[in-house]
Design an enzyme around this catalytic site. Structure first.
Site, PDB file in Angstrom:
ATOM      1  N   ALA A 211       4.191 -18.986  33.009  1.00 49.84           N
ATOM      2  CA  ALA A 211       4.362 -17.668  33.066  1.00 49.84           C
ATOM      3  C   ALA A 211       3.556 -17.109  33.785  1.00 49.84           C
ATOM      4  O   ALA A 211       2.586 -17.729  34.493  1.00 49.84           O
ATOM      5  CB  ALA A 211       4.716 -17.189  31.714  1.00 49.84           C
ATOM      6  N   ASN A 212       3.680 -15.837  34.258  1.00 48.69           N
ATOM      7  CA  ASN A 212       2.542 -14.941  34.912  1.00 48.69           C
ATOM      8  C   ASN A 212       2.501 -13.621  34.075  1.00 48.69           C
ATOM      9  O   ASN A 212       3.198 -13.373  33.026  1.00 48.69           O
ATOM     10  CB  ASN A 212       2.962 -14.985  36.263  1.00 48.69           C
ATOM     11  CG  ASN A 212       4.304 -14.234  36.461  1.00 48.69           C
ATOM     12  OD1 ASN A 212       4.525 -13.083  35.893  1.00 48.69           O
ATOM     13  ND2 ASN A 212       5.288 -14.796  36.971  1.00 48.69           N
ATOM     14  N   ARG A 213       1.733 -12.613  34.700  1.00 46.72           N
ATOM     15  CA  ARG A 213       1.348 -11.404  33.942  1.00 46.72           C
ATOM     16  C   ARG A 213       2.140 -10.432  34.340  1.00 46.72           C
ATOM     17  O   ARG A 213       1.988  -9.102  33.801  1.00 46.72           O
ATOM     18  CB  ARG A 213      -0.038 -11.093  34.420  1.00 46.72           C
ATOM     19  CG  ARG A 213      -1.176 -12.010  34.013  1.00 46.72           C
ATOM     20  CD  ARG A 213      -2.473 -11.359  34.112  1.00 46.72           C
ATOM     21  NE  ARG A 213      -3.501 -12.450  34.075  1.00 46.72           N
ATOM     22  CZ  ARG A 213      -4.016 -12.981  33.006  1.00 46.72           C
ATOM     23  NH1 ARG A 213      -3.569 -12.378  31.948  1.00 46.72           N
ATOM     24  NH2 ARG A 213      -4.896 -13.765  33.059  1.00 46.72           N
ATOM     25  N   ALA A 277       8.662 -11.534  39.391  1.00 45.81           N
ATOM     26  CA  ALA A 277       7.498 -12.029  39.702  1.00 45.81           C
ATOM     27  C   ALA A 277       8.101 -13.757  39.260  1.00 45.81           C
ATOM     28  O   ALA A 277       7.541 -14.219  38.299  1.00 45.81           O
ATOM     29  CB  ALA A 277       6.388 -11.930  38.984  1.00 45.81           C
TER      30      ALA A 277
END
Ligand code: C5P
Length: 403
Positions: A211-213, A277
């Site tokens: 995943a990402n932030r 994102a």
């Protein structure tokens, strides 16, 4: 400006949400409205007349029996010399007085005397909002033609309780004001929009993922801002903790491939804003069972495969929306990369931002963006994500009107 020349009487009653009324005054005045404030006695326990007076650049009316105030305008003129009366926050107590026609202080007397439209933004503890008496009062007020904005679901400022009772945000109140006062303040009425938001989760196995932030705050705010301008908005959201925005259809997905399907199945639309994102890579073949850690064995290799590019697919689609907008989260060469992205993705506009860790933008509540399009580059100041959303929605409306 949307509210130029409009005269607003703002009644502030008692409640912790009164602090948001200070911001509401700013927002209304920014749009060209003049604001005349009335504060109840309880309101003055939460914010001071000094602050309210300074922000509104007006005398603050507090007392029904003040000889000075009565000589100045008098409560009947206060009630009439305006285009709209807003009550924000509207406490359970003031709602009860309104519902029963009590008039024992300036705020309630003015509300009884006014012949102008009245918009109330209730704010109270969820139990008070749910109480049978408040339910009855709200029904009575609605039947009397009083307009409501909120209350919203969410956490209360003063306790850890969550539920319905939070006052609508100042920008939501402003949008409701614009709707009430001016039909043309909904320039996106009749338009459809799709917005992607949040990260994607790419499974490694049933319990682990890449995943990402991304928090989804910016994308969700844009979906809400487009809806406030009248657009019919579908938000395709990856896994986030921010709540679904009001007035928007939200579709929840996990993986990039699901996000692409959800977006394509909703074409054609007039506007696409791809804020998500999206993970560039997924695990080539995610495991059906949890991958076990075995003593002495090397860690499993992660084979990655490229994810579909949703923005690029939409930008080159034969059902391409009239306006395709992408985001560019960069940590260097922001303008150069933004311009290249405009071209490559087939977008009309790229909103480029610097997501270097020191900016705190990714996951934070503020944003500093550059708008890159064929018309050139426009650099916006440091703004809250909701303000970026608001401005972008206005810009979208202008571009569509010009197209
Ligand atoms: O290529 P890059 O990820 O920097 O591009 C960012 C823009 O492209 C964003 O608008 C993002 O939502 C979109 N994007 C997408 N699908 C991907 C990757 C990015 O829609 N797989």
């Amino acid at each position: 400006m949307a509210l130029t020349g409009k005269r607003i009487l703002l009644i502030i009653s008692g409640g912790i949400a009164a602090y948001k009324s200070l911001d509401l005054i700013r927002r209304l005045r920014e749009r060209g409205a003049s604001v005349r404030p009335i504060m109840t006695r309880a309101a003055q326990e939460f914010v001071t007349p000094l602050a309210v007076g300074a922000l509104s650049a007006s005398h603050v009316y507090v007392d029904l029996f003040s000889r000075e105030d009565e000589q100045d305008v008098g409560h009947i003129r206060l009630a009439r010399e305006n285009d709209l009366v807003i009550v924000a926050p509207a406490s359970a107590d003031l709602m009860a007085k309104m519902a029963h026609g009590l008039a024992d202080d300036l705020a309630s007397a003015v509300l009884l005397a006014t012949d102008r439209p009245v918009l109330i933004a209730p704010a109270m503890n969820p139990k008070m909002w749910a109480a049978a008496a408040t339910r009855r009062n709200a029904e009575t007020l609605k039947a009397d033609g009083i307009h409501f904005i909120g209350p919203m679901a969410g956490e209360m400022a003063e306790s850890n309780e969550a539920g319905i009772g939070r006052m609508a945000e100042p920008l939501e109140i402003v949008a409701a004001v614009e709707r009430l006062l001016d039909g043309t303040a909904r320039p996106l009425a009749g338009k459809t929009a799709i917005v992607t938001s949040g990260p994607t989760h790419e499974p490694i196995d049933p319990v682990r993922y890449i995943a990402n932030r991304s928090s989804g705050r910016q994308g969700h705010a844009i979906a809400a801002a487009l809806a406030r301008l009248g657009a019919d908005v579908t938000l395709v959201s990856g896994p986030v903790t921010v709540p679904d925005p009001a007035g928007v259809k939200t579709v929840h997905v996990e993986r990039a491939e699901e996000m692409l399907d959800a977006v394509l199945s909703r074409l054609p639309v007039d506007i696409a804003v791809m804020v998500a994102a999206v993970a560039d890579w997924r695990v080539a073949s995610s495991a059906d069972q949890k991958i076990k850690k075995r003593p002495g064995e090397a860690p499993p290799p992660l084979q990655l495969a490229e994810n579909p590019d949703i923005l690029k697919t939409v930008g080159h689609h034969d059902k391409r929306p009239k306006l395709v907008i992408g985001f560019a989260a960069e940590t260097q060469d922001i303008e150069k990369n933004g311009r290249a992205k405009l071209e490559r993705k087939g977008a009309d506009m790229i909103v480029a931002n610097d997501v270097s860790p020191e900016t705190g933008i990714m996951g934070g509540s503020r944003n500093r963006v550059k708008i890159i399009s064929a018309q050139g580059i426009d650099e916006w100041p440091d703004l809250g994500k909701d303000e970026v959303a608001e401005r972008l929605a206005q810009l979208i409306a202008e571009r569509l009107a010009g197209a």
